[in-house]
Design a protein around this motif. Structure first.
Motif, PDB file in Angstrom:
ATOM      1  N   ILE A 114       1.975  -0.545  -4.866  1.00  0.00           N
ATOM      2  CA  ILE A 114       0.574  -0.573  -5.294  1.00  0.00           C
ATOM      3  C   ILE A 114       0.448  -0.658  -6.811  1.00  0.00           C
ATOM      4  O   ILE A 114      -0.578  -1.086  -7.340  1.00  0.00           O
ATOM      5  CB  ILE A 114      -0.170   0.663  -4.739  1.00  0.00           C
ATOM      6  CG1 ILE A 114      -1.687   0.415  -4.741  1.00  0.00           C
ATOM      7  CG2 ILE A 114       0.223   1.932  -5.474  1.00  0.00           C
ATOM      8  CD1 ILE A 114      -2.466   1.425  -3.925  1.00  0.00           C
ATOM      9  N   TYR A 155      -2.133  -8.299  -5.044  1.00  0.00           N
ATOM     10  CA  TYR A 155      -2.104  -8.345  -3.578  1.00  0.00           C
ATOM     11  C   TYR A 155      -3.108  -9.364  -3.063  1.00  0.00           C
ATOM     12  O   TYR A 155      -2.799 -10.158  -2.174  1.00  0.00           O
ATOM     13  CB  TYR A 155      -2.400  -6.954  -3.027  1.00  0.00           C
ATOM     14  CG  TYR A 155      -2.150  -6.780  -1.552  1.00  0.00           C
ATOM     15  CD1 TYR A 155      -0.880  -6.919  -1.005  1.00  0.00           C
ATOM     16  CD2 TYR A 155      -3.198  -6.461  -0.682  1.00  0.00           C
ATOM     17  CE1 TYR A 155      -0.648  -6.741   0.349  1.00  0.00           C
ATOM     18  CE2 TYR A 155      -2.981  -6.269   0.670  1.00  0.00           C
ATOM     19  CZ  TYR A 155      -1.707  -6.419   1.177  1.00  0.00           C
ATOM     20  OH  TYR A 155      -1.484  -6.249   2.527  1.00  0.00           O
ATOM     21  N   HIS A 156      -4.306  -9.364  -3.610  1.00  0.00           N
ATOM     22  CA  HIS A 156      -5.303 -10.370  -3.238  1.00  0.00           C
ATOM     23  C   HIS A 156      -4.747 -11.781  -3.483  1.00  0.00           C
ATOM     24  O   HIS A 156      -4.862 -12.669  -2.633  1.00  0.00           O
ATOM     25  CB  HIS A 156      -6.576 -10.188  -4.077  1.00  0.00           C
ATOM     26  CG  HIS A 156      -7.597  -9.298  -3.455  1.00  0.00           C
ATOM     27  ND1 HIS A 156      -8.409  -9.693  -2.414  1.00  0.00           N
ATOM     28  CD2 HIS A 156      -7.958  -8.024  -3.748  1.00  0.00           C
ATOM     29  CE1 HIS A 156      -9.213  -8.715  -2.077  1.00  0.00           C
ATOM     30  NE2 HIS A 156      -8.969  -7.684  -2.876  1.00  0.00           N
ATOM     31  N   GLU A 178      -9.078   3.066   0.676  1.00  0.00           N
ATOM     32  CA  GLU A 178      -8.952   2.072  -0.389  1.00  0.00           C
ATOM     33  C   GLU A 178      -8.705   0.688   0.191  1.00  0.00           C
ATOM     34  O   GLU A 178      -9.256  -0.311  -0.292  1.00  0.00           O
ATOM     35  CB  GLU A 178      -7.830   2.452  -1.353  1.00  0.00           C
ATOM     36  CG  GLU A 178      -7.735   1.503  -2.539  1.00  0.00           C
ATOM     37  CD  GLU A 178      -6.725   1.944  -3.589  1.00  0.00           C
ATOM     38  OE1 GLU A 178      -6.586   1.213  -4.589  1.00  0.00           O
ATOM     39  OE2 GLU A 178      -6.082   2.987  -3.399  1.00  0.00           O
ATOM     40  N   VAL A 179      -7.871   0.609   1.227  1.00  0.00           N
ATOM     41  CA  VAL A 179      -7.655  -0.667   1.910  1.00  0.00           C
ATOM     42  C   VAL A 179      -9.005  -1.215   2.376  1.00  0.00           C
ATOM     43  O   VAL A 179      -9.332  -2.389   2.161  1.00  0.00           O
ATOM     44  CB  VAL A 179      -6.704  -0.501   3.111  1.00  0.00           C
ATOM     45  CG1 VAL A 179      -6.554  -1.833   3.857  1.00  0.00           C
ATOM     46  CG2 VAL A 179      -5.333   0.007   2.677  1.00  0.00           C
ATOM     47  N   HIS A 194     -11.392  -2.922  -0.082  1.00  0.00           N
ATOM     48  CA  HIS A 194     -11.046  -4.284  -0.495  1.00  0.00           C
ATOM     49  C   HIS A 194     -11.050  -5.266   0.676  1.00  0.00           C
ATOM     50  O   HIS A 194     -11.302  -6.462   0.476  1.00  0.00           O
ATOM     51  CB  HIS A 194      -9.665  -4.291  -1.153  1.00  0.00           C
ATOM     52  CG  HIS A 194      -9.604  -3.533  -2.442  1.00  0.00           C
ATOM     53  ND1 HIS A 194     -10.076  -4.039  -3.627  1.00  0.00           N
ATOM     54  CD2 HIS A 194      -9.124  -2.289  -2.715  1.00  0.00           C
ATOM     55  CE1 HIS A 194      -9.887  -3.146  -4.587  1.00  0.00           C
ATOM     56  NE2 HIS A 194      -9.320  -2.076  -4.065  1.00  0.00           N
ATOM     57  N   THR A 226      -5.715   6.407   1.183  1.00  0.00           N
ATOM     58  CA  THR A 226      -5.234   5.042   0.959  1.00  0.00           C
ATOM     59  C   THR A 226      -5.890   4.067   1.928  1.00  0.00           C
ATOM     60  O   THR A 226      -6.235   2.941   1.556  1.00  0.00           O
ATOM     61  CB  THR A 226      -3.707   4.980   1.081  1.00  0.00           C
ATOM     62  OG1 THR A 226      -3.121   5.885   0.140  1.00  0.00           O
ATOM     63  CG2 THR A 226      -3.193   3.576   0.808  1.00  0.00           C
ATOM     64  N   TRP A 247       0.803  -1.220   0.000  1.00  0.00           N
ATOM     65  CA  TRP A 247       0.000   0.000   0.000  1.00  0.00           C
ATOM     66  C   TRP A 247       0.839   1.275   0.000  1.00  0.00           C
ATOM     67  O   TRP A 247       0.318   2.340  -0.347  1.00  0.00           O
ATOM     68  CB  TRP A 247      -0.951  -0.002   1.196  1.00  0.00           C
ATOM     69  CG  TRP A 247      -1.951  -1.112   1.120  1.00  0.00           C
ATOM     70  CD1 TRP A 247      -1.962  -2.274   1.843  1.00  0.00           C
ATOM     71  CD2 TRP A 247      -3.078  -1.196   0.236  1.00  0.00           C
ATOM     72  NE1 TRP A 247      -3.026  -3.065   1.479  1.00  0.00           N
ATOM     73  CE2 TRP A 247      -3.728  -2.426   0.493  1.00  0.00           C
ATOM     74  CE3 TRP A 247      -3.608  -0.342  -0.736  1.00  0.00           C
ATOM     75  CZ2 TRP A 247      -4.879  -2.823  -0.189  1.00  0.00           C
ATOM     76  CZ3 TRP A 247      -4.748  -0.742  -1.417  1.00  0.00           C
ATOM     77  CH2 TRP A 247      -5.374  -1.962  -1.143  1.00  0.00           C
ATOM     78  N   VAL A 271      -4.127  -4.352  -7.155  1.00  0.00           N
ATOM     79  CA  VAL A 271      -4.791  -4.978  -6.008  1.00  0.00           C
ATOM     80  C   VAL A 271      -5.039  -6.458  -6.258  1.00  0.00           C
ATOM     81  O   VAL A 271      -5.011  -7.266  -5.321  1.00  0.00           O
ATOM     82  CB  VAL A 271      -6.100  -4.236  -5.676  1.00  0.00           C
ATOM     83  CG1 VAL A 271      -6.834  -4.932  -4.542  1.00  0.00           C
ATOM     84  CG2 VAL A 271      -5.817  -2.786  -5.298  1.00  0.00           C
TER      85      VAL A 271
END
Length: 242
Positions: free
Chosen positions: A42, A49-50, A77-78, A81, A74, A38, A46
């Protein structure tokens, strides 16, 4: 699925936390310690990251202390998700934290302690990165402005020193696991992790740090409605674990 993150604070026991949780058979860190997604990576997307945490039957985590100082945008945004994320924030006397961070910066610069002037340390203490990392009230306000308070476990570094078994099990309970550690683990959990040099904080630099952090410590006490006034005492507490 990513279950939990350790967001800091830097030099406040996050390496200890990583090593301790790594001992649990149901916990994994697919990206190792400090994924830095993050704040630095980034651009990987994402979905990447997932995918990193697409593990079956284990509780996946990411401990990256830099996340403590993420912007509110940010953090939102975290949340978009990972709304159910469990968050762990360890706090240390910010004067001790700044001194430990400066000594780490020496190592990274391949410098010896004897090569650094007082001004070198002063410049580090006054850097934006160091000041932001020691402003715990602002860090917590940003995260708690997005995530519910019950999703954050906030603990003091002193708890590692006082009873690491109790703290380790508190973290496990917070992320949805039963207690695992017992007195048989106490010696192992009490070992320093990523220990730096033990040079004492010179009195003159300690006075500067108190001037830099006195108001921030008061703000933290007010925000959490807990007493942190002892953190303003000089000399700062001994450096037991970085």
């Amino acid at each position: 699925m990513l279950k939990f993150v350790g967001i800091g604070a830097q030099k406040s026991g996050t390496s200890w936390l990583y090593e301790v949780l790594n001992k649990h058979p149901s916990i994994c860190f697919p990206g190792g310690k400090e994924v830095h997604f993050w704040d630095s990576n980034i651009a990987n997307g994402v979905a990447w990251y997932h995918g990193l945490f697409n593990v079956e039957g284990r509780t996946a985590g990411d401990i990256t202390p830099a996340y403590a100082i993420l912007s509110p945008e940010t953090i939102r945004e975290v949340y978009s998700h990972f709304p159910a994320l469990r968050i762990v924030f360890l706090m240390r006397n910010p004067m001790d934290r700044a001194w430990s961070s400066a000594r780490m910066a020496l190592r990274r610069a391949e410098m010896e302690y004897s090569e650094a002037s007082d001004q070198w340390f002063i410049d580090h203490f006054k850097s934006q990165g160091s000041l932001l990392r020691g402003d715990y009230a602002t860090c917590l306000k940003n995260w708690m402005g997005v995530y519910p308070r019950e999703q954050l476990l906030i603990a003091r570094y002193e708890e590692i020193v006082k009873d690491p078994v109790v703290l380790a099990n508190r973290v496990l309970n917070h992320i949805g696991l039963d207690g695992f550690f017992t007195d048989a683990h106490r010696c192992e959990l009490s070992q320093p992790v990523f220990e730096g040099s033990r040079h004492a904080l010179p009195p003159g630099l300690a006075e500067l740090l108190r001037a830099l952090y006195a108001d921030k410590i008061d703000a933290l006490s007010e925000f959490l409605e807990e007493d942190f006034s002892h953190w303003k005492q000089i000399p700062a507490a001994p450096c037991l674990k970085p």
